[in-house]
Structures are given as C-alpha cells and as structure tokens.
Design a protein around this motif. Structure first.
Motif, PDB file in Angstrom:
ATOM      1  N   ALA A 244       0.835  -1.206   0.000  1.00 25.06           N
ATOM      2  CA  ALA A 244       0.000   0.000   0.000  1.00 25.06           C
ATOM      3  C   ALA A 244       0.867   1.252   0.000  1.00 25.06           C
ATOM      4  O   ALA A 244       0.562   2.236  -0.684  1.00 25.06           O
ATOM      5  CB  ALA A 244      -0.930   0.000   1.213  1.00 25.06           C
TER       6      ALA A 244
ATOM      7  N   ARG B 245       0.940  -2.381 -12.974  1.00 25.92           N
ATOM      8  CA  ARG B 245      -0.454  -1.931 -12.898  1.00 25.92           C
ATOM      9  C   ARG B 245      -1.216  -2.385 -14.141  1.00 25.92           C
ATOM     10  O   ARG B 245      -0.662  -2.445 -15.243  1.00 25.92           O
ATOM     11  CB  ARG B 245      -0.528  -0.406 -12.804  1.00 25.92           C
TER      12      ARG B 245
ATOM     13  N   TYR C 168     -12.503   9.164  -4.668  1.00 25.03           N
ATOM     14  CA  TYR C 168     -12.689   9.130  -3.227  1.00 25.03           C
ATOM     15  C   TYR C 168     -13.357  10.407  -2.726  1.00 25.03           C
ATOM     16  O   TYR C 168     -13.473  11.413  -3.438  1.00 25.03           O
ATOM     17  CB  TYR C 168     -11.347   8.956  -2.518  1.00 25.03           C
TER      18      TYR C 168
ATOM     19  N   LEU D 117       2.210   1.822  -3.425  1.00 24.42           N
ATOM     20  CA  LEU D 117       1.172   2.340  -4.322  1.00 24.42           C
ATOM     21  C   LEU D 117       0.691   3.728  -3.927  1.00 24.42           C
ATOM     22  O   LEU D 117      -0.086   4.349  -4.657  1.00 24.42           O
ATOM     23  CB  LEU D 117      -0.021   1.374  -4.337  1.00 24.42           C
ATOM     24  N   GLN D 118       1.124   4.184  -2.769  1.00 22.32           N
ATOM     25  CA  GLN D 118       0.700   5.480  -2.221  1.00 22.32           C
ATOM     26  C   GLN D 118      -0.823   5.567  -2.162  1.00 22.32           C
ATOM     27  O   GLN D 118      -1.445   6.519  -2.624  1.00 22.32           O
ATOM     28  CB  GLN D 118       1.289   6.634  -3.037  1.00 22.32           C
ATOM     29  N   THR D 119      -1.393   4.548  -1.540  1.00 20.83           N
ATOM     30  CA  THR D 119      -2.840   4.514  -1.402  1.00 20.83           C
ATOM     31  C   THR D 119      -3.198   3.957  -0.037  1.00 20.83           C
ATOM     32  O   THR D 119      -2.328   3.674   0.786  1.00 20.83           O
ATOM     33  CB  THR D 119      -3.484   3.675  -2.528  1.00 20.83           C
ATOM     34  N   GLU D 120      -4.481   3.821   0.211  1.00 17.63           N
ATOM     35  CA  GLU D 120      -4.971   3.182   1.423  1.00 17.63           C
ATOM     36  C   GLU D 120      -6.054   2.198   1.020  1.00 17.63           C
ATOM     37  O   GLU D 120      -6.799   2.428   0.068  1.00 17.63           O
ATOM     38  CB  GLU D 120      -5.506   4.209   2.422  1.00 17.63           C
ATOM     39  N   TYR D 121      -6.112   1.087   1.725  1.00 15.65           N
ATOM     40  CA  TYR D 121      -7.064   0.045   1.361  1.00 15.65           C
ATOM     41  C   TYR D 121      -8.503   0.419   1.693  1.00 15.65           C
ATOM     42  O   TYR D 121      -9.438  -0.072   1.058  1.00 15.65           O
ATOM     43  CB  TYR D 121      -6.700  -1.262   2.060  1.00 15.65           C
TER      44      TYR D 121
ATOM     45  N   LEU E 142     -10.227   3.429   1.421  1.00 18.14           N
ATOM     46  CA  LEU E 142     -10.325   4.786   0.887  1.00 18.14           C
ATOM     47  C   LEU E 142     -11.794   5.209   0.876  1.00 18.14           C
ATOM     48  O   LEU E 142     -12.631   4.580   0.227  1.00 18.14           O
ATOM     49  CB  LEU E 142      -9.743   4.812  -0.525  1.00 18.14           C
TER      50      LEU E 142
ATOM     51  N   GLY F 192      -5.311   5.173  -6.229  1.00 19.65           N
ATOM     52  CA  GLY F 192      -4.814   6.176  -5.291  1.00 19.65           C
ATOM     53  C   GLY F 192      -5.489   7.527  -5.447  1.00 19.65           C
ATOM     54  O   GLY F 192      -6.714   7.635  -5.412  1.00 19.65           O
ATOM     55  N   ILE F 193      -4.688   8.582  -5.660  1.00 16.82           N
ATOM     56  CA  ILE F 193      -5.248   9.933  -5.734  1.00 16.82           C
ATOM     57  C   ILE F 193      -6.135  10.128  -6.960  1.00 16.82           C
ATOM     58  O   ILE F 193      -6.907  11.090  -7.022  1.00 16.82           O
ATOM     59  CB  ILE F 193      -4.133  11.002  -5.730  1.00 16.82           C
TER      60      ILE F 193
ATOM     61  N   VAL G  96      -9.084   1.234  -5.243  1.00 17.81           N
ATOM     62  CA  VAL G  96      -8.111   1.944  -4.401  1.00 17.81           C
ATOM     63  C   VAL G  96      -6.729   1.934  -5.036  1.00 17.81           C
ATOM     64  O   VAL G  96      -5.873   2.763  -4.689  1.00 17.81           O
ATOM     65  CB  VAL G  96      -8.031   1.348  -2.977  1.00 17.81           C
TER      66      VAL G  96
END
Length: 237
Positions: free
Chosen positions: A116, A196, A230, A119-123, A125, A225-226, A222
């Motif tokens: 995570a 990806r 979200y 990937l600079q994300t959160e599961y 989100l 990411g950005i 997710v």
C-alpha cells in the motif's frame, strides 16, 4: 520459559519494530525465514547460532527452540512481514506450549502494508472501499479457495501467495474486467517493482515482467490512489 516470535517486516530492514530490533540484538539463537528476511537484519544479530529455517521440518525448529530455551538462551524466531499473516505460527506454538515453553509475539510490518505504501494509497479509501479482504488462491499447498465468492463483495482484495497462478486468479474474480489491479513485487526491497493493469490484462503484464512469486495482488479501485473517486474523510472536516 519463553521464546520470541518476531515479525521482521516486509523487506526494508527499517520496517522491523523497535522492540523487534531490541530482541534481535539480544538473541543467542536466531532462526530466520530464509531469503524472505533481509540479510541485513540477520547480520545485525550477535546470535552465536543462526539457522535458516528454509528446508527445516517443524519438529527440527521446535526442538532447537526447546533445547535452547531450556539452556537459558534468548531465542528469536524471525518471520518475514507480520507473523499473523500466513505465518504458520500456531503450529509452532502448540507443541512448545505443551512443554511449558511460551511464545511472546512481536508484530512486524506486513507486505500488504508495504505494498500500500508503494502504491501510495490506502485500502479503506473513503467513498471507494470501506473493507479489505485478505486471502489467497488455491495452488500447490491449498486445494480450494473462495476467490469468486469473496470478489463479489466489491471491496479491496489483497491476495497473497498467488502470483504464480495469476491467470486462474483473474478468471475467478466476479468483477468488471476493467477493475484496477496492481501486482507489487518485493514491497519495500531495493528491487521493488509495481505492475499496474486491470483484471483483463494484468496477467499478461506480469508474465512479461517475469514475476512468479514474492509479490502481492491488489484488486480494486483503491489501486488508483489519488486518481480514484474518493471523498474526503470527516477527520479533516
């Protein structure tokens, strides 16, 4: 009588906990999980006996632990990632517990969290997925799985130990073929690699990259990411 089961983290030696490092540096006996543990961590331990558990039978591991603990040694069983995720620790704990030898477990940073971060994300989100499913596919050591049923929930999926069966995994998922997927190889290691794609095309990309193991499969929006749709958390409201 006590020994320690310590999570080494997922690759970067800095991802072991402070407590884990303190125990590592006090160890007289170190039994570590082969190449899954960064050799830098093994080198930091002054243990006079260091054993690579790759190829050792369960009875051999528990015998070394029992004999060493009874001899008054500080024993550390060093697992990769966090021992609670596919760590096979209960089967080690049970026979030793019967002999009055108790385990103290020190968590580590699982590869699912290293992935995570990569990937600079959160599961979880907000507005995208409020839940995480952690699972694995059937293969050499598992006869069947619930990938198809679990995928219907539409939440983030983190799939361990399955990159070698990625074609079969993608075929089982009951999600839109355009659902984002990422495969993270060696999360937090120097040779970390991120592939990806989507359910429809990720398998081909993974084959082209030559990745067959030591990777996680993350399925869901997710992964973007950005760029995912979200909504802001009330935390910052």
């Amino acid at each position: 009588m006590k020994y320690y089961i310590v999570g080494a983290g997922c690759g970067d030696p800095g991802l072991i906990t402070v407590k884990g490092m303190e125990l590592l540096q006090k160890a007289d006996v170190l039994i570590y999980a082969g190449s899954l543990v960064n050799p830098e961590l093994v080198a930091k331990s002054p243990a006079t006996l260091k054993l690579d558990s790759w190829g050792m039978k369960l009875e051999e591991i528990t015998s070394v632990i029992a004999e060493s603990v009874r001899a008054g040694k500080v024993v550390v069983r060093l697992h990769s990632g966090d021992p609670a995720i596919y760590g096979s620790i209960v089967e080690q704990i049970a026979p030793l517990e019967e002999d009055g030898i108790h385990a103290e477990i020190v968590p580590g940073v699982s590869s699912m969290f290293g992935a995570a971060a990569a990937l600079q994300t959160e599961y979880t989100l907000r507005g995208v997925s409020e839940s995480v499913i952690v699972t694995r596919s059937a293969g050499e050591t598992l006869d069947s799985d619930q990938l198809a049923e679990l995928s219907e929930h539409g939440t983030t999926m983190v799939i361990f130990l399955s990159t070698g069966h990625i074609d079969a995994v993608m075929k089982k998922l009951r999600r839109c073929p355009e659902t984002p997927v990422a495969v993270v190889y060696h999360a937090s290691w120097p040779d970390q690699q991120i592939i990806r794609g989507t359910i429809a095309d990720i398998a081909g990309k993974v084959h082209a990259a030559g990745i067959e193991r030591s990777a996680l499969i993350i399925v869901g929006d997710v992964v973007a990411g950005i760029k995912a749709a979200y909504t802001n958390s009330h935390l910052y409201g």
